[in-house]
Design a protein around this motif. Structure first.
Motif, mmCIF file in Angstrom:
data_model
loop_
_atom_site.group_PDB
_atom_site.id
_atom_site.type_symbol
_atom_site.label_atom_id
_atom_site.label_comp_id
_atom_site.label_asym_id
_atom_site.label_seq_id
_atom_site.Cartn_x
_atom_site.Cartn_y
_atom_site.Cartn_z
ATOM 1 N N ILE A 118 -5.351 -11.657 18.914
ATOM 2 C CA ILE A 118 -4.611 -13.310 17.418
ATOM 3 C C ILE A 118 -4.589 -12.053 16.321
ATOM 4 O O ILE A 118 -3.780 -11.640 16.058
ATOM 5 C CB ILE A 118 -5.340 -14.327 16.412
ATOM 6 C CG1 ILE A 118 -4.940 -15.357 18.133
ATOM 7 C CG2 ILE A 118 -5.135 -14.838 15.643
ATOM 8 C CD1 ILE A 118 -5.750 -15.863 17.958
ATOM 9 N N GLY A 119 -5.932 -11.107 16.024
ATOM 10 C CA GLY A 119 -5.423 -9.721 15.021
ATOM 11 C C GLY A 119 -4.577 -9.087 14.903
ATOM 12 O O GLY A 119 -4.231 -8.420 14.408
ATOM 13 N N VAL A 120 -4.217 -9.040 16.649
ATOM 14 C CA VAL A 120 -3.265 -7.295 16.692
ATOM 15 C C VAL A 120 -2.310 -8.083 16.188
ATOM 16 O O VAL A 120 -1.194 -7.448 15.850
ATOM 17 C CB VAL A 120 -3.656 -7.323 17.897
ATOM 18 C CG1 VAL A 120 -2.771 -5.816 18.618
ATOM 19 C CG2 VAL A 120 -4.489 -6.153 18.336
ATOM 20 N N GLY A 121 -2.078 -9.435 17.296
ATOM 21 C CA GLY A 121 -0.708 -9.511 16.721
ATOM 22 C C GLY A 121 -0.236 -9.728 15.610
ATOM 23 O O GLY A 121 1.030 -9.889 14.896
ATOM 24 N N LYS A 122 -1.154 -10.309 14.813
ATOM 25 C CA LYS A 122 -0.653 -10.510 13.426
ATOM 26 C C LYS A 122 -0.514 -9.673 12.845
ATOM 27 O O LYS A 122 0.563 -8.989 11.349
ATOM 28 C CB LYS A 122 -2.021 -11.272 12.334
ATOM 29 C CG LYS A 122 -2.137 -12.827 12.780
ATOM 30 C CD LYS A 122 -0.959 -13.784 12.643
ATOM 31 C CE LYS A 122 -1.178 -13.628 10.747
ATOM 32 N NZ LYS A 122 -0.294 -14.792 11.065
ATOM 33 N N LEU A 123 -1.110 -8.264 13.162
ATOM 34 C CA LEU A 123 -0.568 -6.729 12.741
ATOM 35 C C LEU A 123 0.466 -6.565 13.142
ATOM 36 O O LEU A 123 0.914 -5.489 12.979
ATOM 37 C CB LEU A 123 -1.861 -5.480 12.471
ATOM 38 C CG LEU A 123 -3.271 -6.030 12.186
ATOM 39 C CD1 LEU A 123 -4.137 -5.048 12.980
ATOM 40 C CD2 LEU A 123 -3.395 -5.374 10.325
ATOM 41 N N ALA A 169 -2.711 -14.643 3.137
ATOM 42 C CA ALA A 169 -3.096 -13.702 1.536
ATOM 43 C C ALA A 169 -3.924 -12.309 2.077
ATOM 44 O O ALA A 169 -3.322 -11.091 2.030
ATOM 45 C CB ALA A 169 -3.095 -14.517 0.420
ATOM 46 N N GLY A 170 -4.634 -12.846 2.831
ATOM 47 C CA GLY A 170 -5.172 -11.845 3.506
ATOM 48 C C GLY A 170 -4.474 -10.521 4.453
ATOM 49 O O GLY A 170 -4.718 -9.513 4.570
ATOM 50 N N TRP A 171 -3.732 -10.796 4.482
ATOM 51 C CA TRP A 171 -2.937 -10.056 6.219
ATOM 52 C C TRP A 171 -2.096 -9.437 5.203
ATOM 53 O O TRP A 171 -2.135 -8.397 5.690
ATOM 54 C CB TRP A 171 -2.651 -10.772 7.008
ATOM 55 C CG TRP A 171 -3.447 -10.924 8.111
ATOM 56 C CD1 TRP A 171 -3.642 -12.962 8.300
ATOM 57 C CD2 TRP A 171 -3.692 -10.628 9.005
ATOM 58 N NE1 TRP A 171 -4.535 -12.040 9.390
ATOM 59 C CE2 TRP A 171 -4.119 -11.614 9.600
ATOM 60 C CE3 TRP A 171 -3.806 -9.520 9.790
ATOM 61 C CZ2 TRP A 171 -5.136 -11.223 11.102
ATOM 62 C CZ3 TRP A 171 -4.618 -8.657 10.441
ATOM 63 C CH2 TRP A 171 -5.242 -10.188 11.305
ATOM 64 N N LYS A 172 -1.740 -10.003 4.148
ATOM 65 C CA LYS A 172 -0.587 -8.959 2.901
ATOM 66 C C LYS A 172 -1.525 -8.034 2.959
ATOM 67 O O LYS A 172 -0.507 -6.428 2.532
ATOM 68 C CB LYS A 172 -0.045 -9.612 2.124
ATOM 69 C CG LYS A 172 0.704 -10.878 2.594
ATOM 70 C CD LYS A 172 1.388 -11.608 1.253
ATOM 71 C CE LYS A 172 2.726 -12.598 1.828
ATOM 72 N NZ LYS A 172 2.840 -13.211 0.887
ATOM 73 N N ARG A 173 -2.846 -8.172 2.144
ATOM 74 C CA ARG A 173 -3.718 -6.947 1.511
ATOM 75 C C ARG A 173 -3.704 -6.051 2.900
ATOM 76 O O ARG A 173 -3.584 -4.721 3.128
ATOM 77 C CB ARG A 173 -4.907 -7.473 1.096
ATOM 78 C CG ARG A 173 -4.536 -8.445 -0.264
ATOM 79 C CD ARG A 173 -6.684 -8.776 -1.089
ATOM 80 N NE ARG A 173 -6.618 -9.934 -0.087
ATOM 81 C CZ ARG A 173 -6.597 -11.144 -0.410
ATOM 82 N NH1 ARG A 173 -5.804 -11.383 -1.349
ATOM 83 N NH2 ARG A 173 -7.385 -11.868 0.416
ATOM 84 N N ILE A 174 -4.133 -6.477 4.119
ATOM 85 C CA ILE A 174 -4.598 -6.086 4.960
ATOM 86 C C ILE A 174 -3.511 -4.566 5.151
ATOM 87 O O ILE A 174 -3.316 -3.054 5.472
ATOM 88 C CB ILE A 174 -5.054 -6.137 6.313
ATOM 89 C CG1 ILE A 174 -6.075 -6.673 6.248
ATOM 90 C CG2 ILE A 174 -5.115 -5.068 7.231
ATOM 91 C CD1 ILE A 174 -6.637 -7.881 7.215
ATOM 92 N N ARG A 175 -2.242 -5.402 5.691
ATOM 93 C CA ARG A 175 -0.477 -4.934 6.014
ATOM 94 C C ARG A 175 -0.005 -3.846 5.251
ATOM 95 O O ARG A 175 0.424 -2.481 5.118
ATOM 96 C CB ARG A 175 0.612 -5.413 5.934
ATOM 97 C CG ARG A 175 -0.023 -6.393 7.168
ATOM 98 C CD ARG A 175 1.709 -7.442 7.457
ATOM 99 N NE ARG A 175 1.625 -8.501 8.289
ATOM 100 C CZ ARG A 175 1.459 -9.805 7.786
ATOM 101 N NH1 ARG A 175 1.511 -10.294 6.597
ATOM 102 N NH2 ARG A 175 0.893 -10.666 8.972
ATOM 103 N N LYS A 176 -0.589 -3.558 3.703
ATOM 104 C CA LYS A 176 -0.691 -2.747 2.858
ATOM 105 C C LYS A 176 -1.353 -1.308 3.509
ATOM 106 O O LYS A 176 -0.737 0.343 2.408
ATOM 107 C CB LYS A 176 -1.340 -2.276 1.414
ATOM 108 C CG LYS A 176 -0.530 -4.247 0.655
ATOM 109 C CD LYS A 176 -1.091 -4.103 -0.612
ATOM 110 C CE LYS A 176 -0.050 -5.206 -1.390
ATOM 111 N NZ LYS A 176 -1.557 -5.664 -2.793
#
Length: 332
Positions: A74-79, A323-330
């Motif tokens: 799921i984390g891979v998909g969110k990335l 919101a956390g995924w937005k920080r990660i995607r940076k």
């Protein structure tokens, strides 16, 4: 019945493991002792036992889809990566919830079904943010060897296998052989020191023969290698696989690739932000494997893994909010 969707991206990451629903609750150490749960570990129990413990809980119960390999995928998909999950669940309400959650998170389901109930895990989270698990495998334990074929892993960069599958040796070997026939790299997360202790001899053999990427935390590495010293443990792990990872909690991680060691600093804010470590290792693997599949430098892979692992510790359960995924995607 098998449900699946089409997808053939060469950078795909496929996870195989237990399709489980997570039930999370905050309780104190006294409650943990009464529940006979091994602190920081995992114990297999019957469904009725989980029901009994739940009735005694004081905290609010949170229900979310889970399972180690599933959390990672799921984390891979969110990335934004091509992602697939292979597992078995029940033809019940929990099973439908599980599959819907996969699709909502950009993951292709390759799911087998059973008349048995969907498996579940009661994760008891103590004030130190440590999680201790009581697991009922249910339908997830009924995967048959003949269901795991090369087709599950075709057009795939990495197959990620959770260590909990070691308790089903035939299915574990079927998955490893099918992955190798498909020409993919194999990643294995050792999952829990209790898993390693129960399967050490078998684990030694299959890591030597099949595993390209070996991921462990301090406790798991100590149980597997016999070394408490981090340098010695990482050295022993690196002799077993092309890429070896030793996670050392809030201090970060060490990655050995063909003998070259990279130290990865922890990402995120203060340790006071940590509310629950459920899924920390799983989401670390999401970022790390996504980086590998996309040919990132090894330090960038570790950095992305560290950020994913940190963000999931800021919330209850293994689901990072947007919101956390937005920080990660940076970082991408």
């Amino acid at each position: 019945m098998l449900t699946t969707e089409k997808g053939d991206e060469s950078r795909r990451i496929v996870g195989i493991g237990s399709a489980l629903v997570d039930i999370l609750v905050h309780e104190d150490d006294e409650f943990l002792e009464k529940a006979t749960a091994l602190k920081g570990g995992m114990t297999y129990v019957e469904d009725e036992f989980i029901e009994q413990v739940m009735t005694q809980a004081n905290g609010k119960l949170h229900v979310v889809p889970g399972g180690s390999a599933c959390n990672t995928i799921i984390g891979v998909g969110k990335l934004g990566g091509a992602a697939r999950f292979v597992g078995k669940l029940g033809e019940d309400k929990m099973g439908k919830l599980f599959e819907k959650d996969l699709r909502n998170n950009n993951v292709e389901p390759m799911l087998f079904t059973s008349s048995s109930p969907t498996g579940r895990v009661l994760s008891i989270i103590t004030p130190d943010a440590q999680r201790s698990m009581l697991t009922y495998l249910g339908a997830s334990a009924e995967t048959h060897v003949n269901e795991i074929t090369e087709k599950c892993f075709q057009n795939t960069a990495i197959v990620h296998i959770e260590g909990y599958l070691l308790f089903n040796k035939d299915v574990m070997l079927a998955a490893l052989n099918a992955a190798k026939r498909a020409g993919t790299r194999v990643s294995l997360d050792l999952a829990s020191f209790t898993v390693v202790e129960s399967s050490k001899d078998f684990l030694e053999t299959l890591v030597d023969d099949f595993v390209d990427i070996l991921i462990a935390n301090e406790d798991e590495a100590r149980a597997f290698t016999g070394y408490a010293d981090e340098t010695d443990a990482l050295g022993a792990l690196s002799e077993k696989a092309e890429i070896a990872v030793l996670k050392v909690g809030e201090r970060g991680s060490f990655i050995s690739r063909e003998g070259n060691v990279t130290a990865v600093e922890p990402k995120g804010g203060e340790t006071a932000d940590v509310v629950d470590t459920t899924g920390a290792g799983d989401l670390w693997a999401s970022g790390f494997l996504f980086g590998l599949a996309n040919d990132y430098p090894i330090d960038k892979c570790g950095e992305l893994g560290s950020m994913c692992g940190y963000e999931v510790c800021r919330v209850m359960g293994a689901n990072i909010p947007e919101a956390g995924w937005k920080r990660i995607r940076k970082l991408l």
